[in-house]
Design an enzyme around this catalytic site. Structure first.
Site, PDB file in Angstrom:
ATOM      1  N   HIS A   1       0.831  -1.221   0.000  1.00 58.81           N
ATOM      2  CA  HIS A   1       0.000   0.000   0.000  1.00 58.81           C
ATOM      3  C   HIS A   1       0.861   1.264   0.000  1.00 58.81           C
ATOM      4  O   HIS A   1       0.508   2.265   0.622  1.00 58.81           O
ATOM      5  CB  HIS A   1      -0.947   0.025   1.205  1.00 58.81           C
ATOM      6  CG  HIS A   1      -1.968  -1.072   1.208  1.00 58.81           C
ATOM      7  ND1 HIS A   1      -3.233  -0.922   0.702  1.00 58.81           N
ATOM      8  CD2 HIS A   1      -1.910  -2.350   1.668  1.00 58.81           C
ATOM      9  CE1 HIS A   1      -3.913  -2.046   0.850  1.00 58.81           C
ATOM     10  NE2 HIS A   1      -3.130  -2.938   1.432  1.00 58.81           N
TER      11      HIS A   1
ATOM     12  N   ASN B   1     -10.299  -2.745   2.610  1.00 62.32           N
ATOM     13  CA  ASN B   1     -10.007  -2.740   1.178  1.00 62.32           C
ATOM     14  C   ASN B   1     -11.282  -2.491   0.394  1.00 62.32           C
ATOM     15  O   ASN B   1     -12.378  -2.494   0.956  1.00 62.32           O
ATOM     16  CB  ASN B   1      -9.406  -4.088   0.751  1.00 62.32           C
ATOM     17  CG  ASN B   1      -7.917  -4.194   1.067  1.00 62.32           C
ATOM     18  OD1 ASN B   1      -7.238  -3.194   1.272  1.00 62.32           O
ATOM     19  ND2 ASN B   1      -7.420  -5.414   1.104  1.00 62.32           N
TER      20      ASN B   1
ATOM     21  N   HIS C   1      -3.602   1.068  12.158  1.00 64.78           N
ATOM     22  CA  HIS C   1      -3.316  -0.145  12.928  1.00 64.78           C
ATOM     23  C   HIS C   1      -4.640  -0.818  13.269  1.00 64.78           C
ATOM     24  O   HIS C   1      -5.504  -0.187  13.894  1.00 64.78           O
ATOM     25  CB  HIS C   1      -2.559   0.251  14.199  1.00 64.78           C
ATOM     26  CG  HIS C   1      -2.126  -0.899  15.041  1.00 64.78           C
ATOM     27  ND1 HIS C   1      -2.119  -2.202  14.609  1.00 64.78           N
ATOM     28  CD2 HIS C   1      -1.671  -0.939  16.322  1.00 64.78           C
ATOM     29  CE1 HIS C   1      -1.679  -2.977  15.574  1.00 64.78           C
ATOM     30  NE2 HIS C   1      -1.406  -2.249  16.627  1.00 64.78           N
TER      31      HIS C   1
HETATM   32 FE1  HDD Z   1      -2.552  -4.771   5.491  1.00 66.27          FE
HETATM   33  C1  HDD Z   1      -1.041  -1.770   5.131  1.00 66.27           C
HETATM   34  C2  HDD Z   1      -5.500  -3.427   4.323  1.00 66.27           C
HETATM   35  C3  HDD Z   1      -3.983  -7.901   5.469  1.00 66.27           C
HETATM   36  C4  HDD Z   1       0.156  -5.995   7.015  1.00 66.27           C
HETATM   37  N1  HDD Z   1      -3.147  -2.968   4.837  1.00 66.27           N
HETATM   38  C5  HDD Z   1      -2.370  -1.846   4.779  1.00 66.27           C
HETATM   39  C6  HDD Z   1      -3.146  -0.739   4.295  1.00 66.27           C
HETATM   40  C7  HDD Z   1      -4.400  -1.213   4.064  1.00 66.27           C
HETATM   41  C8  HDD Z   1      -4.403  -2.610   4.412  1.00 66.27           C
HETATM   42  C9  HDD Z   1      -5.578  -0.432   3.537  1.00 66.27           C
HETATM   43  C10 HDD Z   1      -2.643   0.672   4.071  1.00 66.27           C
HETATM   44  C11 HDD Z   1      -2.942   1.550   5.235  1.00 66.27           C
HETATM   45  C12 HDD Z   1      -2.504   2.958   4.935  1.00 66.27           C
HETATM   46  O1  HDD Z   1      -3.137   3.584   4.073  1.00 66.27           O
HETATM   47  O2  HDD Z   1      -1.530   3.393   5.533  1.00 66.27           O
HETATM   48  N2  HDD Z   1      -4.356  -5.536   4.918  1.00 66.27           N
HETATM   49  C13 HDD Z   1      -5.460  -4.799   4.582  1.00 66.27           C
HETATM   50  C14 HDD Z   1      -6.602  -5.665   4.550  1.00 66.27           C
HETATM   51  C15 HDD Z   1      -6.174  -6.924   4.853  1.00 66.27           C
HETATM   52  C16 HDD Z   1      -4.764  -6.838   5.102  1.00 66.27           C
HETATM   53  C17 HDD Z   1      -8.018  -5.218   4.237  1.00 66.27           C
HETATM   54  C18 HDD Z   1      -6.942  -8.205   4.959  1.00 66.27           C
HETATM   55  C19 HDD Z   1      -8.180  -8.255   5.343  1.00 66.27           C
HETATM   56  N3  HDD Z   1      -2.002  -6.614   6.090  1.00 66.27           N
HETATM   57  C20 HDD Z   1      -2.731  -7.776   6.017  1.00 66.27           C
HETATM   58  C21 HDD Z   1      -2.019  -8.856   6.666  1.00 66.27           C
HETATM   59  C22 HDD Z   1      -0.845  -8.312   7.134  1.00 66.27           C
HETATM   60  C23 HDD Z   1      -0.860  -6.915   6.754  1.00 66.27           C
HETATM   61  C24 HDD Z   1      -2.520 -10.274   6.794  1.00 66.27           C
HETATM   62  C25 HDD Z   1       0.252  -8.961   7.900  1.00 66.27           C
HETATM   63  C26 HDD Z   1       0.106  -9.996   8.679  1.00 66.27           C
HETATM   64  N4  HDD Z   1      -0.724  -4.031   5.909  1.00 66.27           N
HETATM   65  C27 HDD Z   1       0.220  -4.704   6.595  1.00 66.27           C
HETATM   66  C28 HDD Z   1       1.430  -3.863   6.931  1.00 66.27           C
HETATM   67  C29 HDD Z   1       1.036  -2.477   6.324  1.00 66.27           C
HETATM   68  C30 HDD Z   1      -0.321  -2.767   5.706  1.00 66.27           C
HETATM   69  C31 HDD Z   1       2.728  -4.450   6.520  1.00 66.27           C
HETATM   70  C32 HDD Z   1       2.028  -1.828   5.373  1.00 66.27           C
HETATM   71  C33 HDD Z   1       2.079  -0.385   5.755  1.00 66.27           C
HETATM   72  C34 HDD Z   1       1.337  -0.303   6.992  1.00 66.27           C
HETATM   73  O3  HDD Z   1       0.864  -1.525   7.333  1.00 66.27           O
HETATM   74  O4  HDD Z   1       1.172   0.692   7.658  1.00 66.27           O
HETATM   75  O5  HDD Z   1       1.616  -3.806   8.292  1.00 66.27           O
END
Ligand code: HDD
Length: 700
Positions: free
Chosen positions: A72, A146, A337
């Site tokens: 993202h 999402n 978060h």
């Molecule tokens: Fe995630 C970012 C949505 C599964 C780990 N995720 C991130 C963002 C969105 C989502 C919208 C961007 C937020 C922003 O604008 O800063 N992610 C989802 C959705 C998921 C999902 C809807 C499943 C239902 N994500 C998911 C899993 C993991 C992560 C299973 C790890 C176990 N996601 C992350 C992250 C991020 C992230 C690595 C990258 C940047 C951040 O968090 O801030 O922690």
């Protein structure tokens, strides 16, 4: 009003620095009289280290970048407000921001693509992030969702594998922001749990027309907690007031070149123009005792609850009404978060969510450089913050007093533990041995992809077949292609046959049970039409000698409905109006700087001289043909109709007023252009596309 939406803006005001006044200074506030030449020994000698201004300027520059989000990375954000409609949800949750209509809560929303880097194009085929931070009076609540209701994997431990598969391949870092490559499809072909989300990824949902025109989903099943501590399962839905609409894949690819910031710009421009995007929040509620009634597991994020089974009940509405002042400070530094919860909402044991609750805090530590990122202006709650956490990089507050621990007597025992308004984890009874395993129902992978496929309208299904053909056609290893098509055969025989035909593959034996025909009409975007044409972009082709009266009349009617009308001409500046009165008409864009893919509909203005000029201009002719090919509404008035005849568009014959095939024409000109002309064009535009139009032979 309590929790007024400007609370957050008032807080942010104290951090805002106007740069359109005052003098240039160093970071220490020392005024600077020159910043173009470093201090040297003589005007041609070496630079002196004593030039602290030059060193400070470069040092700061050298440290300007922070790691982009691991997923993202590319996004756009905006502020707004959320307000519940009425108090009915109060029966299910103590979260006042969801249930008390007198409470308006400030929000910040960040939309994003998933796979691409920060500088990638907006219109790639991808899921879109839809993350909302509610600055509630009880603390920050983040709904990190999402634009599709299901995810690719069931357990968070697989997230690194999935992301490594979809991201550019590690040896050559190719391709950027694209899913059409071997590693993603290798992963998919070996992990059938991905198939449901893959169906959504191959669908129009992965190509939104605008962030303002897509749904949002919390994806997981969460819990609402009422005043007695009783829980109800909940799924969150955002529904756009403008309806859900998509681009065509061919348009997406072209827009990536014409305007890689297409979605960012669209969000920014509409907010700047006062056309505030709006979503309705809805909930699907499932009483705890019904947890095991479904054929899938409620804790499985690769499944959705069909709306026909559990309806989505509207809860409130969110409006985005302010653009950020500074992309980095606000949109880049915002830290979402999933574990930012407030009283009245809680998790479930969804194994994807459980590890998300670890990952988001963890990732902010590296991305934002230490444990104090919650103090960044964009992340600060409007609720009071007081705790004993100490020190760390970037400490911005000055905690007073001697005691930084609980219990203390030196600080008078403060801050005190609260006994009301606190967050208490739902006391779910838990038992079982530690196992690496999933619930039994998690192991069914094909039924919901089948439901999705069978719920699509004809054009939507066509687009899915074309998407599979494109993506799989790009693979370098045929065996992966074959494995995927075998999975498709388990989803639906017709789907597999159609994709296999496109790829020139043998048709695998159909394995899907024909009788399993669950359909959920709510899954088709055709069920999500908004009303009206507000913010739709209409191109009007004009040239010297244009029928300015006719144009004024049509434009007034369309802009009155909120559409954005731009005049495009073979040259910039202005064009001469028809007649000898010397009038001119401002041109919004020269044709060479735009493309039909940036517009939702096209009108050709009248005037015999203008029509001649446009007919002899390849860019204008191509513009109309291409818009026709992309199933967009086309209109022409007066002599503008000659252009449509010239290029042989299958529309109505020269007529006073008529529409065929999504082409509206009137032979009337000037003030005689009938009001119905704009009405008919607007009706087509509100329908987004003219899907029944046959376009495959159009060469544009
Ligand atoms: Fe995630 C970012 C949505 C599964 C780990 N995720 C991130 C963002 C969105 C989502 C919208 C961007 C937020 C922003 O604008 O800063 N992610 C989802 C959705 C998921 C999902 C809807 C499943 C239902 N994500 C998911 C899993 C993991 C992560 C299973 C790890 C176990 N996601 C992350 C992250 C991020 C992230 C690595 C990258 C940047 C951040 O968090 O801030 O922690």
């Amino acid at each position: 009003m309590e929790g007024a939406s400007n609370d957050k803006q008032r807080q942010l005001d104290s951090y805002r620095i106007a740069r359109d006044q005052g003098h240039l200074t160093t970071q220490q506030g020392v005024r600077v009289d020159g910043t173009d030449d470093a201090v040297k020994v003589g005007d041609r000698g070496p630079t002196l280290l004593s030039d602290f201004h030059a060193r400070e300027k470069l040092t700061h520059f050298d440290h300007e970048r922070i790691p982009e989000r691991v997923v993202h990375a590319r996004g756009a954000g905006a502020y707004g407000r959320f307000r519940p409609y009425a108090g009915w949800l109060g029966k299910f949750t103590t979260a006042r921001f969801l249930a008390d209509p007198t409470v308006e809560t400030p929000v910040f929303v960040r939309f994003s693509t998933v796979a691409g880097s920060r500088g990638s194009a907006d219109t790639v085929r991808d899921i879109r992030g839809f993350a909302t931070k509610f600055y509630t009076a009880e603390g920050n609540y983040d709904l990190v969702g999402n634009n599709v209701p299901v995810f690719f994997i069931q357990d968070g431990i697989k997230f690194p594998d999935f992301v490594h598969a979809v991201k550019p391949e590690p040896h050559n870092e190719i391709p950027q922001a694209a899913s059409a490559h071997d590693t993603l499809w290798d992963f998919v072909s070996l992990q059938p749990e991905t198939l449901h989300a893959i169906m959504w990824l191959m669908s129009d949902r992965a190509l939104p027309r605008s962030y303002r025109m897509m749904q949002g989903f919390g994806v997981h099943t969460f819990r609402l907690i009422d005043a007695d501590g009783q829980a109800t399962f909940v799924k969150f839905h955002w529904r756009p007031k403008l309806g859900a609409h998509s681009l065509l894949w061919e348009e997406c690819q072209q827009i990536a070149g014409h305007d890689p910031d297409f979605h960012r710009r669209d969000l920014w421009d509409s907010i700047a123009a006062g056309q505030y995007p709006e979503w309705e929040l809805g909930v699907q509620l499932v009483p705890e005792h019904r947890e095991f009634e479904f054929e899938f597991d409620l804790l499985d994020a690769t499944k959705l609850i069909p709306e026909e089974q559990i309806p989505v009940r509207p809860v409130g509405s969110m409006v985005l009404d302010r653009n950020p002042d500074n992309f980095f400070a606000e949109t880049e530094q915002v830290a979402f978060h999933t574990a930012n919860l407030v009283p009245g909402i809680d998790f479930t044991d969804d194994p994807l969510l459980q590890l998300r609750n670890f990952s988001y805090l963890d990732t902010q530590l590296i991305r934002l450089g230490g444990p104090n990122f919650a103090q960044l202006p964009i992340n600060r709650p409007v609720a009071e913050v007081r705790h004993h956490q100490r020190d760390g990089y970037g400490q911005h507050t000055i905690p007073q007093g001697q005691a930084a621990y609980t219990e203390n007597s030196l600080g008078g025992g403060c801050p005190a533990l609260a006994d009301e308004g606190t967050f208490r984890h739902y006391p779910e009874p838990l038992y079982g041995a530690p196992v690496r395993a999933r619930g039994a129902k998690f192991h069914e992978y094909y039924r919901q992809p089948r439901m999705f496929w069978r719920s699509m309208s004809g054009p939507e299904a066509d687009h899915i077949v074309a998407a599979f053909a494109f993506e799989l056609g790009k693979l370098t290893r045929p065996v992966i292609r074959e494995r995927v098509v075998e999975h498709l055969a388990r989803i639906d025989a017709d789907l597999a046959v159609r994709v296999a035909a496109e790829l020139g593959l043998a048709v695998p034996d159909a394995l899907a049970p024909a009788a399993d025909g669950i359909v959920s009409p709510a899954l088709s975007q055709l069920s999500l039409h908004g009303t009206g044409i507000a913010t739709r972009k209409i191109a009007v082709l004009v040239a010297d000698g244009v029928d300015a009266d006719g144009l004024r009349r049509v434009r007034t009617q369309l802009t009155a409905r909120g559409a954005v009308v731009e005049t495009l001409a073979p040259h910039g500046g202005s064009v001469r109006a028809q007649g000898a009165n010397g009038q001119t008409l401002a041109v919004d864009r020269a044709l060479a700087t735009v493309s039909s893919v940036l517009y939702d509909g096209v009108l050709v203005a009248g005037g015999p001289e203008a029509a001649d000029a446009l007919g002899g201009d390849g860019a204008a002719v191509h513009f109309v043909l291409e818009a026709f090919k992309h199933a967009k509404p086309i209109g022409a008035f007066g002599d503008g109709t000659a252009l449509l005849r010239l290029i042989g568009l299958p529309g109505p014959a020269q007529t006073e007023l008529g529409a065929v095939n999504g082409v509206v024409v009137t032979s009337c000109a000037g003030r005689e252009v009938p009001g119905r002309f704009a009405d008919m064009f607007a009706e087509l535009l509100a329908g987004h596309r003219v899907w029944q139009r046959v376009t495959h032979a159009v060469p544009a």
